[in-house]
Write an enzyme that holds these catalytic residues in place. Structure first.
Site, PDB file in Angstrom:
ATOM      1  N   HIS A  59     -14.236 -60.474  24.365  1.00  0.00           N
ATOM      2  CA  HIS A  59     -14.842 -61.808  24.232  1.00  0.00           C
ATOM      3  C   HIS A  59     -14.279 -62.665  25.365  1.00  0.00           C
ATOM      4  O   HIS A  59     -13.125 -62.471  25.781  1.00  0.00           O
ATOM      5  CB  HIS A  59     -14.410 -62.524  22.956  1.00  0.00           C
ATOM      6  CG  HIS A  59     -14.651 -61.842  21.654  1.00  0.00           C
ATOM      7  ND1 HIS A  59     -13.849 -60.841  21.156  1.00  0.00           N
ATOM      8  CD2 HIS A  59     -15.576 -62.080  20.686  1.00  0.00           C
ATOM      9  CE1 HIS A  59     -14.278 -60.473  19.967  1.00  0.00           C
ATOM     10  NE2 HIS A  59     -15.329 -61.205  19.650  1.00  0.00           N
ATOM     11  N   ASP A  70     -10.789 -63.888  24.670  1.00  0.00           N
ATOM     12  CA  ASP A  70      -9.650 -62.950  24.724  1.00  0.00           C
ATOM     13  C   ASP A  70      -9.032 -62.903  26.105  1.00  0.00           C
ATOM     14  O   ASP A  70      -7.858 -62.562  26.246  1.00  0.00           O
ATOM     15  CB  ASP A  70     -10.094 -61.498  24.435  1.00  0.00           C
ATOM     16  CG  ASP A  70     -10.982 -61.363  23.236  1.00  0.00           C
ATOM     17  OD1 ASP A  70     -10.799 -62.141  22.293  1.00  0.00           O
ATOM     18  OD2 ASP A  70     -11.853 -60.463  23.241  1.00  0.00           O
ATOM     19  N   GLU A  79     -24.443 -57.650  15.489  1.00  0.00           N
ATOM     20  CA  GLU A  79     -23.464 -56.946  14.634  1.00  0.00           C
ATOM     21  C   GLU A  79     -23.483 -57.528  13.219  1.00  0.00           C
ATOM     22  O   GLU A  79     -23.055 -58.661  12.998  1.00  0.00           O
ATOM     23  CB  GLU A  79     -22.065 -57.083  15.249  1.00  0.00           C
ATOM     24  CG  GLU A  79     -21.000 -56.335  14.466  1.00  0.00           C
ATOM     25  CD  GLU A  79     -19.644 -56.361  15.166  1.00  0.00           C
ATOM     26  OE1 GLU A  79     -19.593 -56.354  16.413  1.00  0.00           O
ATOM     27  OE2 GLU A  79     -18.629 -56.393  14.444  1.00  0.00           O
ATOM     28  N   GLU A 107     -20.360 -51.800  12.096  1.00  0.00           N
ATOM     29  CA  GLU A 107     -18.906 -51.659  11.942  1.00  0.00           C
ATOM     30  C   GLU A 107     -18.570 -51.096  10.571  1.00  0.00           C
ATOM     31  O   GLU A 107     -19.083 -51.570   9.551  1.00  0.00           O
ATOM     32  CB  GLU A 107     -18.247 -53.032  12.148  1.00  0.00           C
ATOM     33  CG  GLU A 107     -16.739 -52.988  11.953  1.00  0.00           C
ATOM     34  CD  GLU A 107     -16.037 -54.224  12.485  1.00  0.00           C
ATOM     35  OE1 GLU A 107     -16.467 -54.764  13.529  1.00  0.00           O
ATOM     36  OE2 GLU A 107     -15.051 -54.651  11.857  1.00  0.00           O
ATOM     37  N   HIS A 150     -17.333 -53.665   7.985  1.00  0.00           N
ATOM     38  CA  HIS A 150     -18.382 -54.591   7.554  1.00  0.00           C
ATOM     39  C   HIS A 150     -19.305 -53.905   6.546  1.00  0.00           C
ATOM     40  O   HIS A 150     -19.793 -54.551   5.610  1.00  0.00           O
ATOM     41  CB  HIS A 150     -19.197 -55.076   8.748  1.00  0.00           C
ATOM     42  CG  HIS A 150     -18.392 -55.822   9.774  1.00  0.00           C
ATOM     43  ND1 HIS A 150     -18.942 -56.367  10.908  1.00  0.00           N
ATOM     44  CD2 HIS A 150     -17.072 -56.115   9.840  1.00  0.00           C
ATOM     45  CE1 HIS A 150     -18.003 -56.960  11.627  1.00  0.00           C
ATOM     46  NE2 HIS A 150     -16.851 -56.813  11.001  1.00  0.00           N
ATOM     47  N   ASP A 197     -18.723 -50.084  15.839  1.00  0.00           N
ATOM     48  CA  ASP A 197     -17.354 -50.567  15.842  1.00  0.00           C
ATOM     49  C   ASP A 197     -16.602 -49.711  14.841  1.00  0.00           C
ATOM     50  O   ASP A 197     -16.856 -49.767  13.623  1.00  0.00           O
ATOM     51  CB  ASP A 197     -17.285 -52.050  15.428  1.00  0.00           C
ATOM     52  CG  ASP A 197     -17.443 -52.977  16.620  1.00  0.00           C
ATOM     53  OD1 ASP A 197     -17.695 -52.481  17.738  1.00  0.00           O
ATOM     54  OD2 ASP A 197     -17.314 -54.202  16.436  1.00  0.00           O
ATOM     55  N   ASP A 215     -11.666 -58.084   5.953  1.00  0.00           N
ATOM     56  CA  ASP A 215     -11.868 -57.175   7.074  1.00  0.00           C
ATOM     57  C   ASP A 215     -10.489 -56.805   7.637  1.00  0.00           C
ATOM     58  O   ASP A 215      -9.932 -57.527   8.452  1.00  0.00           O
ATOM     59  CB  ASP A 215     -12.686 -57.955   8.121  1.00  0.00           C
ATOM     60  CG  ASP A 215     -13.335 -57.085   9.162  1.00  0.00           C
ATOM     61  OD1 ASP A 215     -13.257 -55.860   9.037  1.00  0.00           O
ATOM     62  OD2 ASP A 215     -13.931 -57.647  10.093  1.00  0.00           O
ATOM     63  N   ASP A 260      -9.608 -54.209   9.468  1.00  0.00           N
ATOM     64  CA  ASP A 260      -9.651 -53.676  10.839  1.00  0.00           C
ATOM     65  C   ASP A 260      -8.532 -52.681  11.147  1.00  0.00           C
ATOM     66  O   ASP A 260      -7.833 -52.796  12.154  1.00  0.00           O
ATOM     67  CB  ASP A 260      -9.599 -54.828  11.868  1.00  0.00           C
ATOM     68  CG  ASP A 260     -10.880 -55.634  11.910  1.00  0.00           C
ATOM     69  OD1 ASP A 260     -11.948 -55.077  11.608  1.00  0.00           O
ATOM     70  OD2 ASP A 260     -10.810 -56.830  12.247  1.00  0.00           O
ATOM     71  N   ASP A 292     -12.741 -51.417  17.053  1.00  0.00           N
ATOM     72  CA  ASP A 292     -12.546 -52.806  16.607  1.00  0.00           C
ATOM     73  C   ASP A 292     -11.457 -52.747  15.534  1.00  0.00           C
ATOM     74  O   ASP A 292     -11.706 -52.948  14.346  1.00  0.00           O
ATOM     75  CB  ASP A 292     -13.863 -53.365  16.064  1.00  0.00           C
ATOM     76  CG  ASP A 292     -13.824 -54.881  15.950  1.00  0.00           C
ATOM     77  OD1 ASP A 292     -12.724 -55.445  16.059  1.00  0.00           O
ATOM     78  OD2 ASP A 292     -14.886 -55.498  15.752  1.00  0.00           O
TER      79      ASP A 292
HETATM   80  C1  XLS Z   1     -15.409 -59.423  13.387  1.00  0.00           C
HETATM   81  C2  XLS Z   1     -16.224 -58.670  14.322  1.00  0.00           C
HETATM   82  C3  XLS Z   1     -15.933 -58.942  15.788  1.00  0.00           C
HETATM   83  C4  XLS Z   1     -17.054 -58.458  16.631  1.00  0.00           C
HETATM   84  C5  XLS Z   1     -17.099 -59.039  17.998  1.00  0.00           C
HETATM   85  O1  XLS Z   1     -15.295 -59.108  12.221  1.00  0.00           O
HETATM   86  O2  XLS Z   1     -16.083 -57.310  14.048  1.00  0.00           O
HETATM   87  O3  XLS Z   1     -14.724 -58.363  16.157  1.00  0.00           O
HETATM   88  O4  XLS Z   1     -17.030 -57.066  16.744  1.00  0.00           O
HETATM   89  O5  XLS Z   1     -17.246 -60.423  17.964  1.00  0.00           O
HETATM   90 NI    NI Z   2     -16.780 -55.753  15.203  1.00  0.00          NI
HETATM   91 NI    NI Z   3     -15.119 -56.919  12.106  1.00  0.00          NI
END
Ligand code: XLS
Ligand code: NI
Ligand code: NI
Length: 435
Positions: free
Chosen positions: A100, A103, A231, A267, A270, A295, A306, A308, A338
């Site tokens: 992003h 980042d 996404e 993802e 998600h 992702d 989330d 991750d 991700d």
């Molecule tokens: C957040 C999202 C983010 C996207 C990119 O939950 O996964 O990381 O992949 O903005």
């Molecule tokens: Ni993501």
């Molecule tokens: Ni995410």
């Protein structure tokens, strides 16, 4: 060279019997799977936000990491962060990364200053990418962290925020284009609502549809050849997000005339938040013709947010790749981690080990998926289950039947269906042979 990864060498494939924790045990980039190198199938990407920008905070506590590129509010540290990120891409031999705007560059006091910072760092990346192997899988805009985005970006009730969002996405698409990005992603971080009491849902959806059309128009204007990806995520940070899941996104794309222009970035975490499995989301996108990229991470099954985490469940990931391979595999898409290390994982070594683990899990999963496809057991089972539809009478019914004509046939032929086993356990046992 910085000294951040001192003592850590380039990660090599050493095979499943190696006990070296910083070697690949299953990911062998050159190994050919179903006629294609593993690296070209999986197309791994490192996510800049989790590995370099996130400082280890959670809702109850601040940063736990201590990195030489902190504080992240100046260009000198942004460049040091880039130096170290590119060293890590090289150590992992990662073919791709994703970022992003937020980042990679410090936030400026004005839009113009933020844009100048982004352009400077994009030039810095471009210089590095001339000699590096790594390519850009996708770029995106962070339109959820700063205070201005609290009520959404393109769905914000304030047209000035819509304008700021449009201008931001233009700069991020320019950056992605300049760096040869293969996709551009829009995750609607706060495109949703906290309460319907203050939300005009129809107006917000119309604005989001118009916004995405502008993105597609701009893509064609600048000659960006990559894929635009949306996404899905059902909630978090908003209570409800409009891009809830793959099926909801498809309905949205259809309504705003974008189903042939935009695909999905799915993802794992998600999917779980939406009450689905990852393979459900992938199979849905495949069925609707909008699978773009993934992702890869995993969500904790006990906590409702989330998390991750890096993937570590081969049977689950194998089913995900099974559907991806059945769809013909990735084109512009890939496998973006991700995923982030836990906030107690403080060391440079943890950053490397987490990616090694994720890559090895995906490699095992890919090989299992390919073996199932080559064996053909699941597709044979499907063909058998739907074999009735190959008969002339069934084809004629689907093509030209009416309720009347079908009624007549049921009466005259005395059709009386006989239930058959779905054989679920037999199929689960079959999968278990490969994972
Ligand atoms: C957040 C999202 C983010 C996207 C990119 O939950 O996964 O990381 O992949 O903005
Ligand atoms: Ni993501
Ligand atoms: Ni995410």
């Amino acid at each position: 060279m910085t000294d951040f990864f001192n003592g850590i060498n380039k990660v090599k494939y050493e095979g499943p019997d190696s006990t070296n924790p910083l070697a690949f045990h299953h990911y062998n980039p050159d190994e050919v799977v179903m006629g294609k190198r593993m690296e070209d199938h999986l197309r791994f990407a490192v996510a800049y936000w989790h590995s370099y920008a996130w400082e280890g905070g959670d809702p109850f506590g601040g940063r736990t990491f201590d990195r030489p590129w902190y504080p992240q509010d100046n260009m000198a540290n942004a460049k040091l962060k880039a130096d170290i990120a590119f060293e890590m891409f090289d150590i992992l031999d990662a073919p791709f990364f994703c970022f992003h705007d937020y980042d990679v560059r410090p936030e400026g006091a004005t839009f113009a200053e933020s844009t100048k910072n982004l352009e400077e760092i994009v030039d810095y990346f471009a210089g590095k990418m001339e000699s590096a192997k790594v390519k850009l899988l996708w770029g995106t805009a962070n339109m959820f962290s700063e205070r201005r985005w609290m009520s959404g970006a393109s769905t914000n009730p304030d047209p000035d925020v819509f304008a700021y969002a449009a201008a931001t996405v233009k700069t991020c698409m320019d950056a992605t284009h300049k760096l040869g990005g293969q996709n551009y992603v829009l995750w609607g971080g706060r495109e949703g609502y906290e309460t319907l009491l203050n939300t005009d849902m129809k107006q917000e959806l119309d604005h989001m549809g118009r916004f995405l059309n502008m993105v597609v128009e701009y893509k064609h204007k600048i000659g960006f050849k990559g894929t635009i990806l949306v996404e899905p995520k059902p909630q978090e940070p908003s209570k409800h997000q409009y891009d809830y899941d793959a099926a909801t996104c498809y309905g949205f794309l259809k309504k705003y005339g974008l189903e042939n222009e935009v695909k999905l970035n799915l993802e794992q975490g998600h999917a779980i938040l939406a009450g689905h499995s990852f393979e459900h989301e992938i199979a849905t996108a495949v069925a609707l013709g909008v699978l773009g990229s993934i992702d890869m991470n995993r969500n904790d099954y006990q906590s409702g947010w989330d998390t991750d985490q890096f993937p570590n469940n081969v049977p689950e990931v194998a089913l995900a790749y099974y559907h991806i391979l059945q769809d013909g595999g990735f084109t512009t898409g890939g496998t973006n981690f991700d995923a982030k290390i836990r906030r107690q994982s403080l060391d440079a070594e943890d950053l490397i080990a987490s990616h090694i683990g994720g890559m090895d899990v995906c490699a095992r999963a890919l090989k299992a998926a390919a073996a199932m496809i080559e064996d053909g057991g699941l597709s044979d089972a499907l063909s058998n289950r739907y074999a009735g539809w190959e008969t002339p009478a069934a084809k004629e019914m689907l093509a030209n039947g009416t309720l009347d004509s079908i009624f007549d046939r049921v009466m005259s032929e005395g059709i009386n269906p006989q239930p058959k086993s779905g054989r679920q356990e037999i199929l689960e046992n079959y999968v278990n042979r490969f994972v």
